[in-house]
Design a protein around this motif. Structure first.
Motif, PDB file in Angstrom:
ATOM      1  N   PHE A 181      16.333  -3.357   6.907  1.00  0.00           N
ATOM      2  CA  PHE A 181      14.960  -3.846   6.881  1.00  0.00           C
ATOM      3  C   PHE A 181      14.134  -3.070   5.855  1.00  0.00           C
ATOM      4  O   PHE A 181      14.306  -1.871   5.662  1.00  0.00           O
ATOM      5  N   THR A 182      13.223  -3.801   5.186  1.00  0.00           N
ATOM      6  CA  THR A 182      12.425  -3.225   4.113  1.00  0.00           C
ATOM      7  C   THR A 182      10.998  -3.749   4.189  1.00  0.00           C
ATOM      8  O   THR A 182      10.639  -4.453   5.131  1.00  0.00           O
ATOM      9  N   HIS A 183      10.184  -3.390   3.195  1.00  0.00           N
ATOM     10  CA  HIS A 183       8.759  -3.748   3.153  1.00  0.00           C
ATOM     11  C   HIS A 183       8.071  -3.337   4.463  1.00  0.00           C
ATOM     12  O   HIS A 183       7.383  -4.125   5.115  1.00  0.00           O
ATOM     13  N   MET A 184       8.254  -2.070   4.819  1.00  0.00           N
ATOM     14  CA  MET A 184       7.784  -1.554   6.106  1.00  0.00           C
ATOM     15  C   MET A 184       6.493  -0.762   5.950  1.00  0.00           C
ATOM     16  O   MET A 184       6.331   0.015   5.011  1.00  0.00           O
ATOM     17  N   SER A 185       5.608  -0.967   6.898  1.00  0.00           N
ATOM     18  CA  SER A 185       4.327  -0.263   6.899  1.00  0.00           C
ATOM     19  C   SER A 185       4.478   1.083   7.595  1.00  0.00           C
ATOM     20  O   SER A 185       5.556   1.458   8.074  1.00  0.00           O
ATOM     21  N   MET A 201       0.816  -1.216   0.000  1.00  0.00           N
ATOM     22  CA  MET A 201       0.000   0.000   0.000  1.00  0.00           C
ATOM     23  C   MET A 201       0.845   1.260   0.000  1.00  0.00           C
ATOM     24  O   MET A 201       0.317   2.366  -0.179  1.00  0.00           O
ATOM     25  N   GLY A 202       2.143   1.122   0.202  1.00  0.00           N
ATOM     26  CA  GLY A 202       3.012   2.281   0.228  1.00  0.00           C
ATOM     27  C   GLY A 202       2.790   3.143   1.457  1.00  0.00           C
ATOM     28  O   GLY A 202       1.842   2.960   2.224  1.00  0.00           O
ATOM     29  N   VAL A 203       3.721   4.060   1.673  1.00  0.00           N
ATOM     30  CA  VAL A 203       3.633   5.041   2.756  1.00  0.00           C
ATOM     31  C   VAL A 203       4.015   6.404   2.163  1.00  0.00           C
ATOM     32  O   VAL A 203       5.097   6.528   1.592  1.00  0.00           O
ATOM     33  N   PRO A 204       3.141   7.432   2.245  1.00  0.00           N
ATOM     34  CA  PRO A 204       1.846   7.452   2.912  1.00  0.00           C
ATOM     35  C   PRO A 204       0.847   6.465   2.295  1.00  0.00           C
ATOM     36  O   PRO A 204       0.856   6.239   1.096  1.00  0.00           O
TER      37      PRO A 204
END
Length: 258
Positions: free
Chosen positions: A225-229, A14-17
C-alpha cells in the motif's frame, strides 16, 4: 526477466512529515514513517523506467543513485505527480535521444502548459530537458527496452487516471475505484501496489479497508500500500494486516518478473 520495483515515495501530496504537524507519525523515529510524494522506479539490468516525477523527484533519485532513465510514465497531472519533471534535465543531457514521456491527453496538455519552456518549439531556453511527449490512452501499451507497460484505467474520484501493469506487477496509485474491465487486465499479477490513504473514507482515494478489498479482488500474491497519510503509523498498521499485505515505505525494493 528479473526486475525490481523501487518505492521512491509512499506519501500523499503533502508528504509525511506534513508541514505544521506534530502528530505521532510526523514525529516518529521510525524512518518508514517518513514518506515523500508518491512515485516508483522499475529497474532491470541497464534499464530504469519511472512512474511519475513529483516534487521530491531530485531527492529520491539521488537517494537511489539513479543515473539513467529510459522513460517516464505519468498517472495524472496533479502537482504531486508532475512537478519534478524539470529535474529530468541533467539526466537527459549527453544522450543520443530524448527521454520519452508517456501520458494521456489531459495529462499531456497540463504538462505542455506548466512546462511550456520545455515543450514549446519557440522556447528560447537553451538548457531545457531533452524529453519527448507521447500520448497513451485507454488500455494501450508501450514497449521500453523490450518490456511492456500497459495503461490500466482507474478512477481518482470523478476523474479517470492511469495505473500501469508491467510484467507480473501493477501500480495503482491515487485510486478510489476500479472497473471489472480493468481488474480483468490485472489477471495473473503477482505484485500489486495500491492507494491506501488512511482508515477513514475519502472521496478520491481508497481508504485502508477499501484497499484491502481491492487487493483481495485482484488476487495478487503480494499487496503493498502507498500514497499514505500521517494517519497510518507503519509498524502498528502492519500488525493489523494479513501477512501478504503490507504498507510500502520509501526505499523499499520489491523483486518481480518483468
Amino acid at each position: 526477466m528479473q526486475a525490481e520495483i523501487v518505492i521512491l515515495g509512499s506519501g500523499t501530496s503533502m508528504g509525511v512529515p506534513t508541514l505544521g504537524c506534530d502528530c505521532r507519525v510526523c514525529t516518529s523515529p521510525d524512518p518508514r514513517d517518513a514518506r515523500l510524494r508518491p512515485s516508483i522506479a522499475i529497474q532491470w539490468p541497464d534499464h530504469c523506467v519511472l512512474i511519475d516525477t513529483g516534487p521530491d523527484f531530485r531527492v529520491q533519485v539521488l537517494r537511489e543513485r539513479i543515473r539513467h532513465i529510459d522513460a517516464v510514465f505519468y498517472t495524472h497531472a496533479h502537482a504531486d505527480h508532475i512537478l519534478g519533471l524539470d529535474d529530468l534535465r541533467p539526466l537527459s543531457f549527453g544522450r543520443p535521444d530524448k527521454i520519452p514521456l508517456y501520458a494521456d491527453n489531459k495529462t499531456g496538455e497540463v504538462l505542455e502548459r506548466v512546462f511550456d519552456y520545455t515543450f514549446s518549439p519557440d522556447s528560447p531556453y537553451p538548457n531545457k530537458a531533452r524529453v519527448e511527449l507521447h500520448r497513451i490512452e485507454g488500455t494501450e501499451e508501450a514497449i521500453i527496452a523490450g518490456a511492456s507497460f500497459q495503461r490500466i484505467p482507474v478512477q481518482h474520484g470523478r476523474i479517470e487516471i492511469a495505473g500501469f501493469r508491467f510484467g507480473s506487477a501493477a501500480y495503482l496509485t491515487d485510486m478510489s475505484s476500479i472497473s471489472d474491465e480493468s481488474i480483468a487486465l490485472l489477471s495473473g499479477v503477482e505484485i500489486v501496489i495500491l492507494d491506501a490513504l488512511r482508515k477513514e473514507p475519502h472521496p478520491s482515494h481508497a481508504n485502508l479497508p477499501e484497499a484491502l478489498a481491492w487487493a483481495e479482488k485482484i488476487g495478487a500474491r503480494q499487496a503493498w500500500f502507498t500514497h499514505m497519510s500521517h494517519d497510518l503509523p507503519h509498524e502498528e498498521t502492519n500488525r493489523e494486516l494479513p501477512p501478504n499485505m503490507r504498507l510500502a515505505y520509501d526505499g523499499l525494493r520489491i523483486p518481480f518478473e518483468l
